[in-house]
Design a protein around this motif. Structure first.
Motif, PDB file in Angstrom:
ATOM      1  N   VAL A 131       0.668  -1.035  -0.087  1.00 58.03           N
ATOM      2  CA  VAL A 131      -0.031  -0.093   0.117  1.00 58.03           C
ATOM      3  C   VAL A 131       1.094   1.150   0.110  1.00 58.03           C
ATOM      4  N   GLU A 133       0.227   5.375  -0.207  1.00 60.62           N
ATOM      5  CA  GLU A 133      -0.771   6.262   0.224  1.00 60.62           C
ATOM      6  C   GLU A 133      -0.850   7.427  -1.003  1.00 60.62           C
ATOM      7  N   ASP A 134       0.368   7.756  -1.604  1.00 63.91           N
ATOM      8  CA  ASP A 134       0.328   8.689  -2.799  1.00 63.91           C
ATOM      9  C   ASP A 134       0.408   8.095  -4.097  1.00 63.91           C
ATOM     10  N   GLU A 136      -1.872   7.899  -6.574  1.00 57.70           N
ATOM     11  CA  GLU A 136      -2.285   8.609  -7.719  1.00 57.70           C
ATOM     12  C   GLU A 136      -1.261   9.804  -7.841  1.00 57.70           C
ATOM     13  N   ARG A 152      -7.106   6.412 -11.863  1.00 57.96           N
ATOM     14  CA  ARG A 152      -7.720   7.421 -11.013  1.00 57.96           C
ATOM     15  C   ARG A 152      -9.182   6.715 -11.129  1.00 57.96           C
ATOM     16  N   SER A 153      -9.718   6.425 -12.378  1.00 57.07           N
ATOM     17  CA  SER A 153     -11.111   5.886 -12.392  1.00 57.07           C
ATOM     18  C   SER A 153     -11.394   4.664 -11.439  1.00 57.07           C
ATOM     19  N   PRO A 155     -11.653   1.405  -8.637  1.00 57.13           N
ATOM     20  CA  PRO A 155     -12.025   1.436  -7.281  1.00 57.13           C
ATOM     21  C   PRO A 155     -10.767   1.296  -6.731  1.00 57.13           C
ATOM     22  N   ASP A 156     -10.643   2.120  -5.157  1.00 63.70           N
ATOM     23  CA  ASP A 156      -9.472   2.070  -4.628  1.00 63.70           C
ATOM     24  C   ASP A 156      -8.694   0.774  -4.177  1.00 63.70           C
ATOM     25  N   GLU A 157      -9.733  -0.293  -4.232  1.00 61.35           N
ATOM     26  CA  GLU A 157      -9.006  -1.720  -3.976  1.00 61.35           C
ATOM     27  C   GLU A 157      -8.382  -2.064  -5.085  1.00 61.35           C
ATOM     28  N   GLN A 158      -8.515  -1.422  -6.474  1.00 57.55           N
ATOM     29  CA  GLN A 158      -7.803  -1.930  -7.772  1.00 57.55           C
ATOM     30  C   GLN A 158      -6.546  -1.111  -7.826  1.00 57.55           C
ATOM     31  N   LYS A 159      -6.521   0.082  -7.336  1.00 59.62           N
ATOM     32  CA  LYS A 159      -5.493   1.125  -7.716  1.00 59.62           C
ATOM     33  C   LYS A 159      -3.904   0.849  -7.372  1.00 59.62           C
ATOM     34  N   GLN A 160      -3.953   0.152  -6.364  1.00 59.65           N
ATOM     35  CA  GLN A 160      -2.397  -0.391  -5.989  1.00 59.65           C
ATOM     36  C   GLN A 160      -1.948  -1.070  -7.065  1.00 59.65           C
TER      37      GLN A 160
END
Length: 234
Positions: A131, A133-134, A136, A152-153, A155-160
């Protein structure tokens, strides 16, 4: 993805690419054995690490690399000689280059990957999922606008995971070409959470995403097409 048990003989055909997976956390006896095959400059570099685990993982990575390359070259691991590019990337020294063997190594946490083939430029990159934090902000800094917008589009759980997929794909290509991280935003990668990644506007290159282990992502970039991939567990 299936990681096969290693073959008895290290046979690499001209149209094959081999990727080896191995652990960097090893026993004390294994550490002693691998230390014995390192060169003086490699031992000196290992001893400069402040934390014992970093020293151990360097010795494991470089020692197993020597064993793998020695297997293909038909020589003892301690007979493998390296030269280094300006950024520190190792390659076979002049006396061994006539073999045509090219390789690339990547490690993250306690896992490593080594990619090997004949004559084709090759790069591999491995990252443990963690994980940040930054994520994006990092994507905005290092990725192209369309890549940043896709991440950016999500869901949060897929961004990492998506961030690290982009990162490993770009790094694999840059390691293959020898370009530095400053070129990261110049390489365009097309991917989605459900579709594999591909290099955009680089038809002379192949890109394959690897599944090295749980909580890891990796990518392999190879010049040209029409080659076969084999994955081995060392």
């Amino acid at each position: 993805m299936i990681w096969l048990s290693p073959p008895k003989d290290f046979i690499l055909l001209p149209n094959e690419v081999h990727v080896w997976r191995f652990q960097l956390d090893i026993t004390e006896s294994q550490l002693e054995s691998l230390s014995a095959i390192l060169s003086d400059d490699e031992l000196a570099r290992a001893n400069r690490f402040y934390f014992p685990e970093h020293r151990q993982r360097f010795i494991a990575g470089r020692g197993v690399l020597r064993q793998i390359l020695g297997g293909y070259l038909g020589i003892l691991p301690e007979q493998v000689k390296f030269d280094y590019e300006a950024r520190g990337k190792p390659f076979l020294a002049e006396g061994l280059q006539q073999s045509g063997l090219l390789f690339n190594l990547s490690h993250s946490h306690n896992l490593a990957l080594c990619a090997v083939n004949y004559t084709r430029q090759i790069g591999v990159d491995l990252e443990s999922l963690r994980v940040m934090e930054d994520v994006e902000a990092l994507a905005q800094r290092f990725f192209l606008p369309q890549e940043y917008n896709l991440l950016r589009s999500l869901p949060d759980e897929q961004k990492q995971k998506t961030f690290f997929r982009y990162w490993t794909c770009k790094e694999a290509y840059l390691k293959a070409t020898g370009d530095g991280i400053s070129q990261l935003e110049q390489i365009e990668i097309a991917l989605t959470p459900t579709e594999p990644a591909r290099l955009v506007k680089l038809p002379a290159w192949s890109l394959v995403e690897l599944v090295p282990d749980n909580n890891y992502v990796a990518a392999l970039a190879v010049a040209g097409c029409g080659w076969q991939l084999k994955c081995w567990q060392y």
